[in-house]
Write an enzyme that holds these catalytic residues in place. Structure first.
Site, short mmCIF file in Angstrom:
data_model
loop_
_atom_site.label_atom_id
_atom_site.label_comp_id
_atom_site.label_asym_id
_atom_site.label_seq_id
_atom_site.Cartn_x
_atom_site.Cartn_y
_atom_site.Cartn_z
N MET A 12 51.68 36.25 33.32
CA MET A 12 52.84 36.04 34.20
C MET A 12 52.62 34.87 35.15
O MET A 12 53.54 34.10 35.40
CB MET A 12 53.14 37.32 35.00
CG MET A 12 53.56 38.48 34.14
SD MET A 12 54.89 38.09 32.98
CE MET A 12 56.29 37.95 34.05
N VAL A 86 48.69 39.49 40.13
CA VAL A 86 47.37 39.91 39.63
C VAL A 86 47.51 41.20 38.83
O VAL A 86 48.58 41.81 38.77
CB VAL A 86 46.31 40.03 40.76
CG1 VAL A 86 46.26 38.77 41.62
CG2 VAL A 86 46.49 41.27 41.60
N THR A 87 46.40 41.60 38.24
CA THR A 87 46.33 42.76 37.36
C THR A 87 47.07 43.98 37.93
O THR A 87 46.96 44.27 39.12
CB THR A 87 44.82 43.10 37.18
OG1 THR A 87 44.11 41.88 36.94
CG2 THR A 87 44.59 44.07 36.04
N GLU A 88 47.77 44.69 37.04
CA GLU A 88 48.58 45.86 37.45
C GLU A 88 47.66 47.06 37.71
O GLU A 88 47.60 48.00 36.92
CB GLU A 88 49.61 46.18 36.35
CG GLU A 88 50.56 47.32 36.67
CD GLU A 88 51.64 46.96 37.67
OE1 GLU A 88 51.65 45.82 38.18
OE2 GLU A 88 52.46 47.83 37.96
N LYS A 93 45.22 45.40 43.55
CA LYS A 93 46.30 44.81 44.37
C LYS A 93 46.05 45.12 45.86
O LYS A 93 46.16 44.23 46.71
CB LYS A 93 47.67 45.34 43.94
CG LYS A 93 48.10 44.85 42.53
CD LYS A 93 49.56 44.39 42.49
CE LYS A 93 50.07 44.22 41.08
NZ LYS A 93 50.58 42.89 40.74
N SER A 115 54.86 45.55 37.63
CA SER A 115 55.65 46.36 36.70
C SER A 115 56.08 47.66 37.36
O SER A 115 57.10 48.23 36.98
CB SER A 115 54.83 46.66 35.45
OG SER A 115 54.48 45.47 34.80
N HIS A 136 60.46 41.22 39.94
CA HIS A 136 59.93 41.63 38.63
C HIS A 136 60.43 40.63 37.61
O HIS A 136 61.55 40.74 37.11
CB HIS A 136 60.38 43.06 38.32
CG HIS A 136 59.90 43.53 36.98
ND1 HIS A 136 60.60 44.36 36.17
CD2 HIS A 136 58.74 43.25 36.31
CE1 HIS A 136 59.93 44.58 35.06
NE2 HIS A 136 58.80 43.91 35.12
N1 LIG Z 1 52.91 41.02 31.07
C1 LIG Z 1 54.20 41.24 31.32
O1 LIG Z 1 55.04 41.22 30.41
C2 LIG Z 1 54.65 41.50 32.73
C3 LIG Z 1 56.02 41.43 33.02
C4 LIG Z 1 56.45 41.61 34.33
C5 LIG Z 1 55.52 41.87 35.35
N2 LIG Z 1 54.20 41.96 35.03
C6 LIG Z 1 53.27 42.21 36.14
O2 LIG Z 1 52.70 40.98 36.52
C7 LIG Z 1 51.36 41.20 36.99
C8 LIG Z 1 50.41 40.35 36.18
O3 LIG Z 1 50.51 40.74 34.81
P1 LIG Z 1 49.91 39.85 33.64
O4 LIG Z 1 50.50 40.34 32.39
O5 LIG Z 1 50.01 38.40 34.01
O6 LIG Z 1 48.36 40.29 33.71
P2 LIG Z 1 47.07 39.49 33.13
O7 LIG Z 1 46.06 40.53 32.91
O8 LIG Z 1 47.48 38.60 32.02
O9 LIG Z 1 46.65 38.54 34.36
C9 LIG Z 1 46.20 39.02 35.60
C10 LIG Z 1 45.40 37.91 36.27
O10 LIG Z 1 45.12 38.31 37.63
C11 LIG Z 1 43.83 37.78 37.92
N3 LIG Z 1 43.28 38.46 39.10
C12 LIG Z 1 42.83 39.73 39.19
N4 LIG Z 1 42.43 39.98 40.48
C13 LIG Z 1 42.63 38.83 41.19
C14 LIG Z 1 42.41 38.45 42.52
N5 LIG Z 1 41.90 39.28 43.42
N6 LIG Z 1 42.74 37.18 42.90
C15 LIG Z 1 43.26 36.30 42.02
N7 LIG Z 1 43.51 36.62 40.71
C16 LIG Z 1 43.19 37.86 40.30
C17 LIG Z 1 43.03 38.02 36.65
O11 LIG Z 1 41.85 37.23 36.62
C18 LIG Z 1 44.06 37.61 35.59
O12 LIG Z 1 43.97 36.24 35.27
C19 LIG Z 1 51.09 42.69 36.84
O13 LIG Z 1 51.32 43.33 38.05
C20 LIG Z 1 52.09 43.11 35.78
O14 LIG Z 1 52.45 44.46 35.87
C21 LIG Z 1 53.74 41.76 33.76
#
Ligand SMILES: NC(=O)c1ccc[n+]([C@@H]2O[C@H](COP(=O)([O-])OP(=O)(O)OC[C@H]3O[C@@H](n4cnc5c(N)ncnc54)[C@H](O)[C@@H]3O)[C@@H](O)[C@H]2O)c1
Length: 279
Positions: A12, A86-88, A93, A115, A136
């Protein structure tokens, strides 16, 4: 709103950074390691290549010229608008928001891209909860112009309006909803995806047939299992965990098959394999 910071350079964070860079915003992209950021740069370049080739994007900006990558979280102090991706995982968070509180300026707005995690809960760690809302975004960000904008308990109308204006400036539109875990989209979608995985686990049908029913009988563009692969199976699992914990309702309990696949490293498109295989 001139200077943007995007925290988290995963699926994202890459999409969000690209969308704003494409419209000329200066973006600071932050993650934990240079390795992750280097990988993100390659993926953003690829998103831009495909956007120009397949979707005839006419942007004159070169995305990576607009994006500065760093592992230094304190760089958010100069940002007008911060988007956290960042990670869900509630613990990750919450720990991050305690750090953000040290650097965020009093006037900055912050959007939580999540999410399912409660916006009100994360805002409680920050000095100005009125400036915090959820956005979102949908995946892939540059192809999904409609997003949910989530109003937390303390979010002001001014914050919502400024956010809507910012979204419009990158040709996106927010549908405003109130803060309950999973909002509308994932509160409904996660049940469907999880039940599709239970059905696969029970041997009711194979993955292709399950998705075919949704595509051909209900007119969905993608079936629930293909959607899960696109989102990331680890993110689906985390989201279901957040929903079980938030509502204390076992209807959101993740299917054992989902847990097994995540443990086995099958995270969907981003790992090359989930319910289907990808090149
Ligand atoms: N994947 C989807 O389709 C989607 C859609 C909408 C919302 N989201 C939400 O977006 C967020 C990210 O999802 P994603 O799919 O990109 O996850 P992902 O796992 O692809 O990426 C998460 C990133 O966050 C980084 N991270 C973790 N802790 C950190 C910190 N303290 N400081 C800086 N970076 C940090 C990780 O290194 C990683 O690169 C989540 O909350 C998810 O629920 C995801």
């Amino acid at each position: 709103m001139k200077k943007l910071a995007v925290i988290g350079a995963g699926v994202m964070g890459q999409g969000v950074s690209y969308q704003f860079a494409k419209f000329g915003y200066q973006v600071t992209l932050i993650d934990l390691s240079d390795e992750v950021l280097e990988d993100a740069k390659k993926k953003i370049k690829n998103i831009e290549r495909l956007d120009k080739l397949l979707h005839k994007s006419k942007s004159t900006y070169v995305a990576l010229d607009q994006i500065t990558c760093t592992t230094d979280l304190s760089s958010i102090s100069s940002a007008d608008f911060i988007i956290e991706n960042v990670t869900e995982n509630i613990k990750i968070k919450e720990t991050l928001y305690q750090e953000i509180a040290k650097y965020i300026s009093n006037d900055a707005l912050l959007a939580v891209n999540t999410s399912a995690v409660s916006i009100t809960r994360l805002a409680s760690f920050l000095p100005q909860p009125k400036n915090i809302m959820g956005i979102h975004f949908m995946n892939p960000v540059h192809l999904k112009p409609t997003v949910e904008v989530i109003r937390g308990f303390h979010t002001t109308e001014e914050t919502i309006n400024t956010t809507q204006t910012l979204l419009q400036s990158v040709e996106m539109e927010g549908v405003v909803v109130n803060d309950y875990p999973g909002f509308i989209s994932n509160r409904v979608l996660m049940l469907t995806v999880n039940e599709a995985i239970f059905s696969l686990q029970d041997g009711v049908a194979d993955a292709k047939s399950i998705d075919k029913i949704f595509k051909q009988c209900f007119g969905h563009t993608m079936g629930p299992l293909e959607t899960a692969d696109l989102i990331g199976l680890d993110t689906i699992l985390y989201t279901l965990d957040v929903l079980v914990e938030s509502y204390q309702d076992t209807k959101f309990r993740p299917a054992p098959l989902l847990k097994k696949m995540v443990d086995a490293g099958l995270h969907g498109r981003k790992s090359g394999e989930g319910f289907f295989k990808y090149n």
